[in-house]
Design a protein around this motif. Structure first.
Motif, PDB file in Angstrom:
ATOM      1  N   VAL A  15       0.823  -1.202   0.000  1.00  0.00           N
ATOM      2  CA  VAL A  15       0.000   0.000   0.000  1.00  0.00           C
ATOM      3  C   VAL A  15       0.863   1.260   0.000  1.00  0.00           C
ATOM      4  CG1 VAL A  15      -1.762   1.299   1.265  1.00  0.00           C
ATOM      5  CG2 VAL A  15      -1.862  -1.206   1.191  1.00  0.00           C
ATOM      6  N   LEU A  16       0.507   2.183  -0.889  1.00  0.00           N
ATOM      7  CA  LEU A  16       1.142   3.493  -0.910  1.00  0.00           C
ATOM      8  C   LEU A  16       0.373   4.404   0.037  1.00  0.00           C
ATOM      9  CD1 LEU A  16       3.116   5.590  -2.046  1.00  0.00           C
ATOM     10  CD2 LEU A  16       1.525   5.934  -3.951  1.00  0.00           C
ATOM     11  N   GLU A  17       0.986   4.726   1.167  1.00  0.00           N
ATOM     12  CA  GLU A  17       0.342   5.573   2.169  1.00  0.00           C
ATOM     13  C   GLU A  17       0.409   7.041   1.742  1.00  0.00           C
ATOM     14  OE1 GLU A  17      -1.315   4.317   4.476  1.00  0.00           O
ATOM     15  OE2 GLU A  17      -0.527   2.305   4.827  1.00  0.00           O
ATOM     16  N   PRO A  18      -0.458   7.892   2.321  1.00  0.00           N
ATOM     17  CA  PRO A  18      -0.456   9.315   1.953  1.00  0.00           C
ATOM     18  C   PRO A  18       0.889  10.010   2.154  1.00  0.00           C
ATOM     19  CG  PRO A  18      -2.457   8.772   3.153  1.00  0.00           C
ATOM     20  CD  PRO A  18      -1.576   7.559   3.216  1.00  0.00           C
ATOM     21  N   ASP A  19       1.699   9.526   3.096  1.00  0.00           N
ATOM     22  CA  ASP A  19       3.000  10.155   3.333  1.00  0.00           C
ATOM     23  C   ASP A  19       4.102   9.608   2.438  1.00  0.00           C
ATOM     24  OD1 ASP A  19       3.418   7.636   4.371  1.00  0.00           O
ATOM     25  OD2 ASP A  19       3.966   8.312   6.388  1.00  0.00           O
ATOM     26  N   GLY A  20       3.734   8.717   1.496  1.00  0.00           N
ATOM     27  CA  GLY A  20       4.711   8.164   0.570  1.00  0.00           C
ATOM     28  C   GLY A  20       5.376   6.898   1.049  1.00  0.00           C
ATOM     29  N   SER A  21       5.034   6.436   2.250  1.00  0.00           N
ATOM     30  CA  SER A  21       5.612   5.187   2.751  1.00  0.00           C
ATOM     31  C   SER A  21       4.843   3.999   2.186  1.00  0.00           C
ATOM     32  CB  SER A  21       5.583   5.158   4.280  1.00  0.00           C
ATOM     33  OG  SER A  21       4.237   5.188   4.742  1.00  0.00           O
ATOM     34  N   ILE A  22       5.469   2.832   2.247  1.00  0.00           N
ATOM     35  CA  ILE A  22       4.858   1.598   1.757  1.00  0.00           C
ATOM     36  C   ILE A  22       4.592   0.684   2.947  1.00  0.00           C
ATOM     37  CG2 ILE A  22       5.101  -0.372   0.205  1.00  0.00           C
ATOM     38  CD1 ILE A  22       4.998   2.423  -1.155  1.00  0.00           C
ATOM     39  N   SER A  23       3.415   0.100   2.980  1.00  0.00           N
ATOM     40  CA  SER A  23       3.050  -0.768   4.100  1.00  0.00           C
ATOM     41  C   SER A  23       2.337  -2.013   3.598  1.00  0.00           C
ATOM     42  CB  SER A  23       2.141  -0.020   5.089  1.00  0.00           C
ATOM     43  OG  SER A  23       0.877   0.245   4.495  1.00  0.00           O
ATOM     44  N   SER A  24       2.249  -3.005   4.481  1.00  0.00           N
ATOM     45  CA  SER A  24       1.462  -4.209   4.206  1.00  0.00           C
ATOM     46  C   SER A  24       0.308  -4.272   5.192  1.00  0.00           C
ATOM     47  CB  SER A  24       2.321  -5.461   4.359  1.00  0.00           C
ATOM     48  OG  SER A  24       1.499  -6.619   4.416  1.00  0.00           O
ATOM     49  N   PRO A  25      -0.916  -4.492   4.702  1.00  0.00           N
ATOM     50  CA  PRO A  25      -2.066  -4.610   5.606  1.00  0.00           C
ATOM     51  C   PRO A  25      -1.915  -5.724   6.633  1.00  0.00           C
ATOM     52  CG  PRO A  25      -2.805  -4.337   3.343  1.00  0.00           C
ATOM     53  CD  PRO A  25      -1.325  -4.563   3.288  1.00  0.00           C
ATOM     54  N   LEU A  26      -1.095  -6.715   6.320  1.00  0.00           N
ATOM     55  CA  LEU A  26      -0.953  -7.848   7.231  1.00  0.00           C
ATOM     56  C   LEU A  26      -0.504  -7.421   8.621  1.00  0.00           C
ATOM     57  CD1 LEU A  26       0.810 -10.402   4.836  1.00  0.00           C
ATOM     58  CD2 LEU A  26      -1.590 -10.404   5.559  1.00  0.00           C
ATOM     59  N   TYR A  27       0.174  -6.288   8.728  1.00  0.00           N
ATOM     60  CA  TYR A  27       0.695  -5.818  10.015  1.00  0.00           C
ATOM     61  C   TYR A  27      -0.260  -4.849  10.706  1.00  0.00           C
ATOM     62  CZ  TYR A  27       5.006  -7.825   8.210  1.00  0.00           C
ATOM     63  OH  TYR A  27       5.956  -8.692   7.694  1.00  0.00           O
ATOM     64  N   GLU A  28      -1.411  -4.569  10.080  1.00  0.00           N
ATOM     65  CA  GLU A  28      -2.366  -3.616  10.638  1.00  0.00           C
ATOM     66  C   GLU A  28      -3.372  -4.331  11.544  1.00  0.00           C
ATOM     67  OE1 GLU A  28      -2.155  -0.427  10.200  1.00  0.00           O
ATOM     68  OE2 GLU A  28      -0.589  -0.449   8.651  1.00  0.00           O
ATOM     69  N   PRO A  29      -3.618  -3.794  12.755  1.00  0.00           N
ATOM     70  CA  PRO A  29      -4.655  -4.395  13.622  1.00  0.00           C
ATOM     71  C   PRO A  29      -6.017  -4.470  12.941  1.00  0.00           C
ATOM     72  CG  PRO A  29      -3.323  -2.821  14.867  1.00  0.00           C
ATOM     73  CD  PRO A  29      -2.910  -2.682  13.427  1.00  0.00           C
ATOM     74  N   ALA A  30      -6.300  -3.489  12.061  1.00  0.00           N
ATOM     75  CA  ALA A  30      -7.597  -3.480  11.379  1.00  0.00           C
ATOM     76  C   ALA A  30      -7.756  -4.684  10.460  1.00  0.00           C
ATOM     77  CB  ALA A  30      -7.767  -2.183  10.587  1.00  0.00           C
ATOM     78  N   PHE A  31      -6.649  -5.175   9.915  1.00  0.00           N
ATOM     79  CA  PHE A  31      -6.725  -6.345   9.036  1.00  0.00           C
ATOM     80  C   PHE A  31      -7.180  -7.561   9.838  1.00  0.00           C
ATOM     81  CE2 PHE A  31      -5.009 -10.054   6.820  1.00  0.00           C
ATOM     82  CZ  PHE A  31      -5.402  -9.802   5.520  1.00  0.00           C
ATOM     83  N   ARG A  32      -6.660  -7.699  11.035  1.00  0.00           N
ATOM     84  CA  ARG A  32      -7.059  -8.813  11.890  1.00  0.00           C
ATOM     85  C   ARG A  32      -8.543  -8.692  12.262  1.00  0.00           C
ATOM     86  NH1 ARG A  32      -3.458 -10.515  17.079  1.00  0.00           N
ATOM     87  NH2 ARG A  32      -2.009  -9.313  15.795  1.00  0.00           N
ATOM     88  N   GLU A  33      -8.992  -7.464  12.507  1.00  0.00           N
ATOM     89  CA  GLU A  33     -10.411  -7.249  12.809  1.00  0.00           C
ATOM     90  C   GLU A  33     -11.282  -7.673  11.622  1.00  0.00           C
ATOM     91  OE1 GLU A  33     -11.558  -3.471  14.593  1.00  0.00           O
ATOM     92  OE2 GLU A  33      -9.446  -3.067  15.021  1.00  0.00           O
ATOM     93  N   ALA A  34     -10.818  -7.342  10.414  1.00  0.00           N
ATOM     94  CA  ALA A  34     -11.576  -7.721   9.219  1.00  0.00           C
ATOM     95  C   ALA A  34     -11.657  -9.242   9.093  1.00  0.00           C
ATOM     96  CB  ALA A  34     -10.947  -7.110   7.978  1.00  0.00           C
ATOM     97  N   LEU A  35     -10.561  -9.921   9.395  1.00  0.00           N
ATOM     98  CA  LEU A  35     -10.565 -11.386   9.349  1.00  0.00           C
ATOM     99  C   LEU A  35     -11.577 -11.963  10.333  1.00  0.00           C
ATOM    100  CD1 LEU A  35      -6.764 -12.352   9.126  1.00  0.00           C
ATOM    101  CD2 LEU A  35      -8.436 -12.226   7.273  1.00  0.00           C
ATOM    102  N   THR A  36     -11.688 -11.333  11.503  1.00  0.00           N
ATOM    103  CA  THR A  36     -12.647 -11.802  12.507  1.00  0.00           C
ATOM    104  C   THR A  36     -14.069 -11.706  11.975  1.00  0.00           C
ATOM    105  OG1 THR A  36     -11.173 -11.079  14.305  1.00  0.00           O
ATOM    106  CG2 THR A  36     -13.488 -11.436  14.854  1.00  0.00           C
ATOM    107  N   LEU A  37     -14.382 -10.587  11.300  1.00  0.00           N
ATOM    108  CA  LEU A  37     -15.712 -10.426  10.713  1.00  0.00           C
ATOM    109  C   LEU A  37     -15.955 -11.466   9.625  1.00  0.00           C
ATOM    110  CD1 LEU A  37     -18.368  -8.834  10.232  1.00  0.00           C
ATOM    111  CD2 LEU A  37     -17.084  -7.526   8.513  1.00  0.00           C
TER     112      LEU A  37
END
Length: 528
Positions: A256-278
């Motif tokens: 993911v290209l973040e607004p500040d120009g950094s690159i991230s993976s959703p796998l490390y985001e707490p929200a991704f785990r929440e989505a998996l729970t749903l």
């Protein structure tokens, strides 16, 4: 064994080893097949084509056409005989290029034959390159022309590429013309007539969507007397993309290209785990098709035609093509399908994810052109002609006043009865196409949906420009990620073990290091 032979063998082994990795990081939107239509439907209610940089040049043309050979991949059409090929005839007449295309039905066959010709020193003048991994290999071996040195001869090409340009660059240099991507196409679809029958509004929130498919699926909407209507189905884990979007993240593959120009993976985001729970809870409830992981385009089309589900995750180009949509209506009279916008969830309302710097194909020029000015100029002239004005129109719609007309506002209208005559012209879209005006004519039956899908809010990704480092085993890492995500959502592994999953992903597969490497590559690319 002499050096030349060793070099050839090394190239061959490198390409064979990397062929299966070329698409590992690809975006789901770009995997949708491009479907050409023979329908001829006039439409003049659409906004005019997006203005392009049409730097008009007037190069001196040679007295006789220059022979140019290209190697291309064609899987859905057949070139007409030379005598009937009005595209090549027009190119020959207008810009003095005698174009000869060598075609292959599969990318595998093309790559095998291209490699043999590259290694034998008999490369075609331009050719398709199967992904950035092969592009990098060809650059290292000196097989490609640096196109940045010829930008002044192809100003319209460089203008037309737009954001896709980056995906044709290696080490800051332009070694491939990156065809424009087809645009954002995937999304959730729902039966509006079933919503209306239950007095339900079109869902705008994740909660409303889940409530709608729950109520409708339980009501025996097809009236067959069986509780067999699926809530949601799709193809593979991408089916869940809009759930992730409601939680403000991309899917498991996204860089993911973040607004500040950094690159991230959703796998490390707490929200991704929440989505998996749903998602896990919806599968346990029976709202999500338990067979979606084994699905494919044919299976999904069959379920759509039979009216088996309340909601589908798919591209407009897959569901609305007449070969699928028409039999669906025959089986389900009165059925009305609509694509949903992003659903507001706990953290956001992304409609999915898309790689806006991706491409729909890469074309490179052979380095053998160096020293042959006449042929080099001819190849540049060909591509620049097809990137704007008359040449772009030719590749998209045919010949003006023969196959189409254009009104004062720049809107295109097909001439009745000529649609089938232009079914093959997309083969000559060597730099891509102007997507929405193209859809206005070629896919008039789905233009409103295409324009709606194209402009939705999405997570921005950069997967297309990332080259897998030699130390990174992409196939193994991707397999591990998909296997474990599958276990989590089907209840075969507790989500309490998610941290352990990440530890293995980092220690065994070095995924955290890979994401950091992607960040470095992106920064290098935008700084060049």
């Amino acid at each position: 064994m002499n050096t030349a032979v060793k070099k050839c063998i090394a190239l061959f082994l490198a390409i064979v080893a990397t062929a299966n990795l070329a698409a590992c990081g690809s975006d789901p939107g770009s995997s949708v097949p491009d479907v050409e239509s023979s329908h001829s439907v006039a439409s003049s209610e659409t906004p005019s084509s997006q203005a392009q940089s049409e730097t008009e040049t007037a190069p001196s043309l040679p007295d006789k056409p220059v022979d140019v050979e290209g190697m291309v991949h064609i899987s859905t059409a057949v070139l007409p005989d030379k005598a009937d090929n009005f595209v090549e005839e027009t190119i020959r007449e207008k810009i003095k290029v005698n174009l000869n295309l060598t075609t292959y039905g599969t990318m595998e066959d093309l790559q095998t034959n291209l490699n043999l010709r590259l290694m034998s020193g008999d490369a075609p003048d331009f050719f398709v390159v199967n992904g950035r991994t092969n592009l990098s290999t060809y650059v290292q071996e000196g097989f490609l022309l640096n196109l940045g040195d010829y930008e002044d001869r192809m100003p319209n090409v460089f203008a037309f590429m737009g954001n896709a340009k980056a995906s044709g660059m290696i080490d800051g240099q332009q070694y491939a013309i990156a065809k424009r991507p087809y645009g954002f196409r995937n999304g959730l679809w729902i039966r509006k007539d079933w919503l209306d029958a239950h007095g339900l509004p079109i869902p705008t929130t994740l909660e409303d969507y889940i409530n709608a498919i729950r109520i409708i699926a339980a009501s025996d909407p097809d009236g067959n007397g069986h509780n067999d209507t699926i809530g949601l189905t799709g193809i593979g884990l991408d089916t869940m993309s809009q759930f992730y979007g409601a939680y403000g993240v991309g899917n498991h593959k996204a860089l993911v290209l973040e607004p500040d120009g950094s690159i991230s993976s959703p796998l490390y985001e707490p929200a991704f785990r929440e989505a998996l729970t749903l998602i896990k809870s919806l599968i346990e409830e029976g709202l999500i098709d338990k067979e979606f992981l084994a699905s494919n385009n044919n299976i999904l089309s069959d379920k759509f035609i039979q009216g088996s589900a309340v909601s589908f995750f798919s591209a407009w180009s897959a569901l609305l093509k007449p070969a699928v949509f028409d039999p669906m209506l025959e089986n389900n009279p009165g059925a009305e399908w609509i694509m949903l916008d992003g659903l507001q969830g706990p953290y956001d309302n992304y409609a999915g994810q898309y790689d806006d710097i991706s491409n729909s194909g890469l074309y490179s020029f052979s380095s053998l052109l160096e020293g042959n000015q006449e042929k080099t100029e001819a190849v540049c002239r060909l591509f620049d002609y097809l990137a704007h004005g008359e040449g772009l129109d030719l590749a998209q719609f045919g010949i003006e006043d023969v196959h189409f007309t254009k009104d004062a506002n720049g809107n295109y209208n097909t001439i009745e009865g000529t649609g089938s005559q232009t079914d093959f012209t997309f083969i000559y879209q060597l730099v891509g196409r102007d997507e929405l005006p193209y859809c206005q004519v070629k896919f008039a039956y789905a233009y409103e949906e295409a324009a709606f899908a194209y402009n939705r809010k999405r997570v921005s990704t950069i997967n297309s420009i990332v080259q897998n480092p030699e130390w990174y085993k992409a196939a193994d890492a991707n397999r591990y990620i998909e296997e474990e995500i599958t276990k989590f959502i089907f209840g075969n592994r507790s989500l309490d073990e998610y941290d352990s999953f990440l530890e293995v992903l980092n220690s065994t597969y070095q995924y955290d290091k890979f994401v950091q490497d992607a960040q470095t590559q992106y920064k290098q690319l935008i700084s060049d």
